[in-house]
Design a protein around this motif. Structure first.
Motif, PDB file in Angstrom:
ATOM      1  N   ILE A  39      -4.904   0.658  -3.099  1.00 35.23           N
ATOM      2  CA  ILE A  39      -4.844   0.599  -4.557  1.00 35.23           C
ATOM      3  C   ILE A  39      -3.512   1.089  -5.116  1.00 35.23           C
ATOM      4  O   ILE A  39      -3.181   0.817  -6.268  1.00 35.23           O
ATOM      5  CB  ILE A  39      -5.980   1.430  -5.194  1.00 35.23           C
ATOM      6  CG1 ILE A  39      -5.915   2.893  -4.737  1.00 35.23           C
ATOM      7  CG2 ILE A  39      -7.338   0.815  -4.856  1.00 35.23           C
ATOM      8  CD1 ILE A  39      -6.938   3.803  -5.422  1.00 35.23           C
ATOM      9  N   ALA A  40      -2.720   1.820  -4.309  1.00 36.23           N
ATOM     10  CA  ALA A  40      -1.463   2.361  -4.828  1.00 36.23           C
ATOM     11  C   ALA A  40      -0.528   2.709  -3.688  1.00 36.23           C
ATOM     12  O   ALA A  40      -0.959   2.955  -2.559  1.00 36.23           O
ATOM     13  CB  ALA A  40      -1.723   3.608  -5.685  1.00 36.23           C
ATOM     14  N   ASP A  41       0.781   2.714  -3.989  1.00 42.42           N
ATOM     15  CA  ASP A  41       1.798   3.291  -3.111  1.00 42.42           C
ATOM     16  C   ASP A  41       2.138   4.661  -3.658  1.00 42.42           C
ATOM     17  O   ASP A  41       2.434   4.808  -4.855  1.00 42.42           O
ATOM     18  CB  ASP A  41       3.062   2.425  -3.078  1.00 42.42           C
ATOM     19  CG  ASP A  41       2.834   1.102  -2.368  1.00 42.42           C
ATOM     20  OD1 ASP A  41       1.940   1.036  -1.528  1.00 42.42           O
ATOM     21  OD2 ASP A  41       3.559   0.138  -2.681  1.00 42.42           O
ATOM     22  N   VAL A  42       2.085   5.677  -2.806  1.00 47.11           N
ATOM     23  CA  VAL A  42       2.308   7.060  -3.215  1.00 47.11           C
ATOM     24  C   VAL A  42       3.431   7.637  -2.365  1.00 47.11           C
ATOM     25  O   VAL A  42       3.418   7.518  -1.136  1.00 47.11           O
ATOM     26  CB  VAL A  42       1.026   7.896  -3.055  1.00 47.11           C
ATOM     27  CG1 VAL A  42       1.265   9.334  -3.491  1.00 47.11           C
ATOM     28  CG2 VAL A  42      -0.107   7.298  -3.869  1.00 47.11           C
ATOM     29  N   GLU A  43       4.408   8.264  -3.003  1.00 44.77           N
ATOM     30  CA  GLU A  43       5.530   8.864  -2.289  1.00 44.77           C
ATOM     31  C   GLU A  43       5.359  10.368  -2.232  1.00 44.77           C
ATOM     32  O   GLU A  43       5.284  11.039  -3.255  1.00 44.77           O
ATOM     33  CB  GLU A  43       6.851   8.526  -2.971  1.00 44.77           C
ATOM     34  CG  GLU A  43       8.058   9.097  -2.243  1.00 44.77           C
ATOM     35  CD  GLU A  43       9.374   8.702  -2.884  1.00 44.77           C
ATOM     36  OE1 GLU A  43      10.390   8.716  -2.178  1.00 44.77           O
ATOM     37  OE2 GLU A  43       9.381   8.395  -4.086  1.00 44.77           O
ATOM     38  N   THR A  44       5.277  10.875  -1.022  1.00 47.69           N
ATOM     39  CA  THR A  44       5.249  12.316  -0.832  1.00 47.69           C
ATOM     40  C   THR A  44       6.684  12.801  -0.672  1.00 47.69           C
ATOM     41  O   THR A  44       7.625  12.031  -0.822  1.00 47.69           O
ATOM     42  CB  THR A  44       4.433  12.682   0.421  1.00 47.69           C
ATOM     43  OG1 THR A  44       5.167  12.265   1.579  1.00 47.69           O
ATOM     44  CG2 THR A  44       3.076  12.000   0.417  1.00 47.69           C
ATOM     45  N   ALA A  45       6.834  14.069  -0.348  1.00 48.29           N
ATOM     46  CA  ALA A  45       8.181  14.587  -0.128  1.00 48.29           C
ATOM     47  C   ALA A  45       8.792  14.040   1.140  1.00 48.29           C
ATOM     48  O   ALA A  45       9.975  14.228   1.384  1.00 48.29           O
ATOM     49  CB  ALA A  45       8.138  16.121  -0.062  1.00 48.29           C
ATOM     50  N   LYS A  46       7.995  13.340   1.955  1.00 45.46           N
ATOM     51  CA  LYS A  46       8.504  12.887   3.248  1.00 45.46           C
ATOM     52  C   LYS A  46       8.405  11.388   3.457  1.00 45.46           C
ATOM     53  O   LYS A  46       9.192  10.823   4.208  1.00 45.46           O
ATOM     54  CB  LYS A  46       7.739  13.596   4.377  1.00 45.46           C
ATOM     55  CG  LYS A  46       7.967  15.099   4.415  1.00 45.46           C
ATOM     56  CD  LYS A  46       7.268  15.724   5.594  1.00 45.46           C
ATOM     57  CE  LYS A  46       7.547  17.222   5.696  1.00 45.46           C
ATOM     58  NZ  LYS A  46       6.882  17.831   6.863  1.00 45.46           N
ATOM     59  N   ALA A  47       7.414  10.717   2.861  1.00 47.34           N
ATOM     60  CA  ALA A  47       7.216   9.309   3.173  1.00 47.34           C
ATOM     61  C   ALA A  47       6.476   8.604   2.056  1.00 47.34           C
ATOM     62  O   ALA A  47       5.816   9.237   1.226  1.00 47.34           O
ATOM     63  CB  ALA A  47       6.438   9.171   4.482  1.00 47.34           C
ATOM     64  N   VAL A  48       6.600   7.266   2.032  1.00 46.96           N
ATOM     65  CA  VAL A  48       5.802   6.435   1.150  1.00 46.96           C
ATOM     66  C   VAL A  48       4.565   5.999   1.923  1.00 46.96           C
ATOM     67  O   VAL A  48       4.675   5.451   3.017  1.00 46.96           O
ATOM     68  CB  VAL A  48       6.586   5.198   0.668  1.00 46.96           C
ATOM     69  CG1 VAL A  48       5.677   4.271  -0.142  1.00 46.96           C
ATOM     70  CG2 VAL A  48       7.772   5.616  -0.187  1.00 46.96           C
ATOM     71  N   VAL A  49       3.393   6.265   1.369  1.00 46.18           N
ATOM     72  CA  VAL A  49       2.154   5.903   2.044  1.00 46.18           C
ATOM     73  C   VAL A  49       1.305   5.048   1.119  1.00 46.18           C
ATOM     74  O   VAL A  49       1.430   5.109  -0.106  1.00 46.18           O
ATOM     75  CB  VAL A  49       1.352   7.154   2.482  1.00 46.18           C
ATOM     76  CG1 VAL A  49       2.131   7.973   3.485  1.00 46.18           C
ATOM     77  CG2 VAL A  49       0.991   8.014   1.272  1.00 46.18           C
ATOM     78  N   GLU A  50       0.456   4.233   1.715  1.00 44.65           N
ATOM     79  CA  GLU A  50      -0.460   3.397   0.962  1.00 44.65           C
ATOM     80  C   GLU A  50      -1.771   4.145   0.783  1.00 44.65           C
ATOM     81  O   GLU A  50      -2.345   4.650   1.744  1.00 44.65           O
ATOM     82  CB  GLU A  50      -0.679   2.075   1.683  1.00 44.65           C
ATOM     83  CG  GLU A  50       0.582   1.220   1.752  1.00 44.65           C
ATOM     84  CD  GLU A  50       0.374  -0.072   2.511  1.00 44.65           C
ATOM     85  OE1 GLU A  50      -0.435  -0.066   3.474  1.00 44.65           O
ATOM     86  OE2 GLU A  50       1.000  -1.083   2.152  1.00 44.65           O
ATOM     87  N   LEU A  51      -2.250   4.223  -0.453  1.00 41.69           N
ATOM     88  CA  LEU A  51      -3.446   4.990  -0.773  1.00 41.69           C
ATOM     89  C   LEU A  51      -4.640   4.049  -0.875  1.00 41.69           C
ATOM     90  O   LEU A  51      -4.657   3.170  -1.737  1.00 41.69           O
ATOM     91  CB  LEU A  51      -3.242   5.741  -2.087  1.00 41.69           C
ATOM     92  CG  LEU A  51      -4.281   6.804  -2.441  1.00 41.69           C
ATOM     93  CD1 LEU A  51      -4.226   7.949  -1.431  1.00 41.69           C
ATOM     94  CD2 LEU A  51      -4.029   7.336  -3.840  1.00 41.69           C
ATOM     95  N   PRO A  52      -5.643   4.184  -0.005  1.00 45.97           N
ATOM     96  CA  PRO A  52      -6.804   3.303  -0.051  1.00 45.97           C
ATOM     97  C   PRO A  52      -7.883   3.838  -0.990  1.00 45.97           C
ATOM     98  O   PRO A  52      -7.944   5.034  -1.272  1.00 45.97           O
ATOM     99  CB  PRO A  52      -7.290   3.307   1.398  1.00 45.97           C
ATOM    100  CG  PRO A  52      -6.909   4.659   1.896  1.00 45.97           C
ATOM    101  CD  PRO A  52      -5.636   5.048   1.188  1.00 45.97           C
ATOM    102  N   SER A  53      -8.730   2.955  -1.435  1.00 42.68           N
ATOM    103  CA  SER A  53      -9.819   3.348  -2.330  1.00 42.68           C
ATOM    104  C   SER A  53     -10.966   3.942  -1.525  1.00 42.68           C
ATOM    105  O   SER A  53     -11.386   3.375  -0.519  1.00 42.68           O
ATOM    106  CB  SER A  53     -10.319   2.136  -3.113  1.00 42.68           C
ATOM    107  OG  SER A  53     -11.488   2.475  -3.838  1.00 42.68           O
ATOM    108  N   PRO A  54     -11.518   5.080  -1.970  1.00 43.22           N
ATOM    109  CA  PRO A  54     -12.676   5.652  -1.291  1.00 43.22           C
ATOM    110  C   PRO A  54     -13.982   5.024  -1.759  1.00 43.22           C
ATOM    111  O   PRO A  54     -15.054   5.422  -1.309  1.00 43.22           O
ATOM    112  CB  PRO A  54     -12.594   7.128  -1.673  1.00 43.22           C
ATOM    113  CG  PRO A  54     -11.984   7.118  -3.027  1.00 43.22           C
ATOM    114  CD  PRO A  54     -11.034   5.955  -3.049  1.00 43.22           C
TER     115      PRO A  54
END
Length: 470
Positions: A39-54
């Motif tokens: 549902i979204a791309d989220v950038e942490t302090a280290k990497a861009v990760v794909e956020l799935p829907s729960p």
């Protein structure tokens, strides 16, 4: 039963990070989503990760806009989910009900973020391809990062046969497209299986496609963009540009400041005649055993470092301030400093000391390609024991690298240059490289650091000397 509102809060995406930036939404209010759909791309302090829907349900509200930095535990999206027990279970680290049922919850199975909806008897749901409604929001892909997410009236769900597959690309490429106002749905990808690449986006804008996302940890590192004419002036228009300090830049700055003012750095330099190593590389390129392997000077330096560490183990340790102990590592997780579009990252090769030259070359290739694509996971960016930074790809001879926090040493390898050099009592044109070693003087004495650097230099100047060291 009537729908239940489920609130999904930003989870801790690993390494105890306290905040993340919403890079992009792949859903809009009214969209029907499936369990584990991205549902979204989220950038942490280290990497861009794909956020799935729960959850499986309908998007009721997007609480945050792209470009917003959100603290872990803050609500980011709400869903209308069916009121039956099969789809009303919360993620333990993220969700809150506004209308809980009294029925006991069904058994929960882990999804891609914590624990989410219960699984039917048919088994755990498989992750499905990401989809977006082509009719509902045709211009969403061209929406710039930071643009407001407008609240929309709930739309009827689109039949599966009417849904279009979202163009395949990596998060950094999607962000670049949004920044440039390029609609990814109008592009044909030139990458494997139709993957849309950075070059495809730049070509659509009319750019040269040569603005590389290279890596500092490879000899294919970032090079100045080649253009047909003089570079455009950056001294016109606005007097200054202000960029928020966040993401990788914020993490890197904090880590470097902590390292510089915690560990007493010492840097030593050694200039080495590497002609024999370069000759070895040339022979390996024509060898059947290495015909399909990309062997670079970095690969040889990495292997030499692992061999030298076995003879000088203090360079492979860390200072545990809390326990007041020196921790000696009996394995080598080799960090490779990589320059990426998101900034400097240092992913590491696990158990590099166990790899032969061919395996080490393959690992380096995979590591740098993943870093350039912005796919390096937070786990791959932690746990390093010693690092290499290849400043030579930028034409730099030497430097004073700052230690990666928690490591005792970092080696900088400079460019290989042909220079007049003393060889067999005569002056000859030889290939020369400068090595720069920074180490934590709490852990490493000058003698130990010098012997380690000298061992690496000996191997690179005469690879056959390895036989005397192992």
């Amino acid at each position: 039963m009537s729908p239940v509102i489920k609130e999904f809060r930003l989870p801790d995406l690993g390494e105890g990070l306290t905040e993340s930036e919403i890079v992009a939404w792949h859903v809009a209010v009214g969209d029907t989503v499936e369990l584990n759909q991205v549902i979204a791309d989220v950038e942490t302090a280290k990497a861009v990760v794909e956020l799935p829907s729960p959850y499986a349900g309908v998007v009721a509200k997007l609480h945050e806009q792209p470009g917003t930095v959100v603290e872990v535990g803050s609500p980011i999206v709400s869903f209308d989910v069916p009121g039956s027990g099969g789809h009303s279970t919360n993620s333990p680290d993220a969700s809150a009900d506004t209308n809980d049922d009294d029925a006991p919850p069904a058994k929960r199975e882990p999804n891609l973020v914590g624990y989410g909806a219960a699984v039917e008897k048919t088994g755990r749901p498989a992750r499905r391809a990401r989809r977006s409604s082509g009719a509902a929001e045709p211009a969403r892909a061209a929406e710039p990062v930071g643009a407001p997410v407008m609240a929309e009236a709930p739309q009827p769900s689109v039949p599966a046969e009417a849904q279009l597959e979202r163009p395949r690309s990596t998060p950094p490429v999607r962000k670049l497209a949004r920044d440039l106002g390029i609609d990814l749905t109008a592009l044909n990808g030139s990458g494997p299986q139709g993957l849309i690449t950075r070059e495809d986006v730049l070509a659509a804008q009319g750019g040269s496609g040569q603005e590389g996302s290279g890596e500092q940890g490879s000899d294919r590192g970032v090079q100045p963009a080649e253009t047909g004419g003089a570079p455009a002036s950056r001294m016109s228009g606005e007097r200054e540009t202000r960029t928020p300090i966040k993401g990788v830049r914020k993490h890197t700055a904090a880590a470097m400041v902590a390292s510089a003012f915690t560990a007493p750095h010492v840097t030593e330099f050694l200039t080495v005649d590497v002609t024999a190593s370069m000759d070895l590389l040339a022979r390996l390129k024509t060898s059947r055993a290495f015909a399909d392997v990309r062997i670079t000077p970095l690969v040889l330096v990495a292997k030499a470092l692992c061999i030298a560490l076995d003879r000088n183990p203090t360079l492979n340790s860390r200072w545990d301030e809390a326990a007041q102990e020196i921790v000696q590592h009996h394995y080598v997780n080799l960090g490779i400093a990589a320059a990426t579009p998101r900034g400097l990252v240092v992913p590491n090769i696990r158990d590099a000391h166990t790899l032969g030259l061919r395996e080490l070359a393959d690992a380096l290739k995979g590591l740098t390609e993943t870093a350039r694509a912005g796919k390096t996971s937070p786990a791959d960016l932690s746990g390093g024991t010693i690092s290499i930074t290849n400043v030579g790809v930028f034409g730099i001879d030497a430097g004073t690298p700052i230690l990666n926090p928690g490591e005792a040493a970092i080696l900088a390898m400079g460019s290989v240059r042909k220079m007049p050099w003393e060889y067999q009592n005569e002056v000859a044109l030889r290939q020369v490289m400068t090595l720069s070693l920074s180490f934590d003087h709490r852990l490493v004495d000058g003698e130990q650091g010098s012997r380690f650097l000298a061992d690496i230099g000996t191997i690179l100047s005469d690879p056959g000397m390895v036989l005397t060291m192992v």
